[in-house]
Motif scaffolding. Structure first.
Motif, PDB file in Angstrom:
ATOM      1  N   ALA A  14      48.597  32.201  39.742  1.00  0.00           N
ATOM      2  CA  ALA A  14      49.850  32.675  40.439  1.00  0.00           C
ATOM      3  C   ALA A  14      50.579  31.943  41.282  1.00  0.00           C
ATOM      4  O   ALA A  14      51.640  32.081  41.704  1.00  0.00           O
ATOM      5  CB  ALA A  14      49.140  34.020  41.415  1.00  0.00           C
ATOM      6  N   GLU A  15      49.779  31.045  42.248  1.00  0.00           N
ATOM      7  CA  GLU A  15      50.526  30.055  42.764  1.00  0.00           C
ATOM      8  C   GLU A  15      51.345  29.291  42.115  1.00  0.00           C
ATOM      9  O   GLU A  15      52.476  28.688  42.568  1.00  0.00           O
ATOM     10  CB  GLU A  15      49.596  29.285  43.778  1.00  0.00           C
ATOM     11  N   TYR A  18      54.266  31.224  41.183  1.00  0.00           N
ATOM     12  CA  TYR A  18      55.280  31.538  42.137  1.00  0.00           C
ATOM     13  C   TYR A  18      56.171  29.962  42.477  1.00  0.00           C
ATOM     14  O   TYR A  18      57.143  30.339  42.750  1.00  0.00           O
ATOM     15  CB  TYR A  18      54.113  31.559  43.590  1.00  0.00           C
ATOM     16  N   ARG A  19      55.507  28.848  42.659  1.00  0.00           N
ATOM     17  CA  ARG A  19      56.081  27.508  42.869  1.00  0.00           C
ATOM     18  C   ARG A  19      57.307  27.392  42.025  1.00  0.00           C
ATOM     19  O   ARG A  19      58.083  27.047  42.465  1.00  0.00           O
ATOM     20  CB  ARG A  19      55.336  26.500  43.109  1.00  0.00           C
ATOM     21  N   ARG A  22      59.912  30.098  42.261  1.00  0.00           N
ATOM     22  CA  ARG A  22      60.579  29.875  43.258  1.00  0.00           C
ATOM     23  C   ARG A  22      61.653  28.910  43.262  1.00  0.00           C
ATOM     24  O   ARG A  22      62.809  29.013  43.629  1.00  0.00           O
ATOM     25  CB  ARG A  22      59.715  29.825  44.165  1.00  0.00           C
ATOM     26  N   GLU A  54      52.185  38.363  40.556  1.00  0.00           N
ATOM     27  CA  GLU A  54      51.817  38.385  42.005  1.00  0.00           C
ATOM     28  C   GLU A  54      52.964  37.568  42.488  1.00  0.00           C
ATOM     29  O   GLU A  54      53.296  37.790  43.659  1.00  0.00           O
ATOM     30  CB  GLU A  54      50.390  37.659  41.881  1.00  0.00           C
ATOM     31  N   ALA A  55      53.253  36.468  41.839  1.00  0.00           N
ATOM     32  CA  ALA A  55      54.519  35.523  42.244  1.00  0.00           C
ATOM     33  C   ALA A  55      55.650  36.253  42.523  1.00  0.00           C
ATOM     34  O   ALA A  55      56.328  36.153  43.423  1.00  0.00           O
ATOM     35  CB  ALA A  55      54.927  34.606  41.211  1.00  0.00           C
ATOM     36  N   ARG A  58      55.839  37.925  45.873  1.00  0.00           N
ATOM     37  CA  ARG A  58      56.120  37.162  47.128  1.00  0.00           C
ATOM     38  C   ARG A  58      57.520  36.893  47.107  1.00  0.00           C
ATOM     39  O   ARG A  58      58.103  36.566  48.204  1.00  0.00           O
ATOM     40  CB  ARG A  58      55.378  35.980  46.927  1.00  0.00           C
ATOM     41  N   LEU A  59      58.190  36.867  45.866  1.00  0.00           N
ATOM     42  CA  LEU A  59      59.538  36.038  46.161  1.00  0.00           C
ATOM     43  C   LEU A  59      60.379  37.154  46.380  1.00  0.00           C
ATOM     44  O   LEU A  59      61.534  37.130  46.879  1.00  0.00           O
ATOM     45  CB  LEU A  59      59.785  35.682  44.271  1.00  0.00           C
TER      46      LEU A  59
END
Length: 219
Positions: A14-15, A18-19, A22, A54-55, A58-59
């Protein structure tokens, strides 16, 4: 134990998702207003739908995507009217971050910043495109925020710098001296590495003001 290991793996994926997503949004590789397809993103990143979802949660919080009932999820539009609001926050917090980085940076932080300082010297290398310069700009800002060793300040500034960079990307073809804007980080890094908090704060404030002025002149 297997369940814990699976949860940790999902967190890591997920991290990573996300990165990657993003930065695609920040650099406008995913264009403003474009629909977000979870399956396509997962395939391009080599991850399943759960890490992507999940990402995206956050976004959405970071104002990089927006979801409309019955319509779907889209990259947020870049609204130039947001520039004043973003700059207002950065004018206060960027100098604080620079000063705290000068006070708190570890030997590793200073080494990383020094390496970025050397890379800034290549900003005017012929053939270096705007995308590379903007990635370098992001790297410098994020390294400074990391060196504050204040996760709340770092998180806030990363989010606002991401939004500012989207505006920059939108007008990059109209900016007169993009390399010069990136090179401005050189003296700022030197002040941080030297532990000169007052000079670092002053240069950071000037940099943010110069960014806003350059964008307004390009509009």
């Amino acid at each position: 134990m297997q369940q814990v290991a699976t949860q940790l793996e999902e967190l890591s994926l997920a991290e990573r998702a996300y990165r990657a997503i993003r930065d695609r949004l920040v650099m406008l590789e995913i264009r403003p207003g474009a629909p977000i397809n979870e399956e396509q993103l997962g395939q391009s990143l080599g991850v399943g739908r759960t890490p992507v979802r999940e990402a995206l949660k956050r976004l959405q919080y970071e104002r990089l995507i927006t979801t409309y009932p019955r319509r779907g999820t889209f990259a947020t539009e870049v609204n130039i009217t947001d520039l004043a609001h973003i700059s207002e926050v950065r004018q206060e917090l960027e100098p604080l971050a620079a000063a705290q980085a000068a006070r708190r940076a570890t030997a590793t932080d200073r080494a990383d910043l020094t390496a970025l300082r050397r890379e800034l010297e290549t900003a005017r290398t012929p053939g270096r495109d705007s995308g590379e310069l903007m990635h370098l700009d992001l790297q410098v800002h994020r390294a400074i925020y990391t060196a504050t060793h204040n996760p709340y300040l770092e998180d806030t500034l990363v989010r606002h710098d991401n939004l500012a960079t989207r505006i920059w990307c939108l007008f990059v073809d109209r900016l007169a001296d993009m390399a010069g804007h990136v090179e401005e980080h050189g003296p700022l890094i030197e002040a941080i590495v030297a532990g000169d908090a007052d000079t670092a704060a002053r240069l950071a404030r000037s940099h943010v003001a110069g960014f806003e002025q350059a964008i307004r002149e390009a509009i």
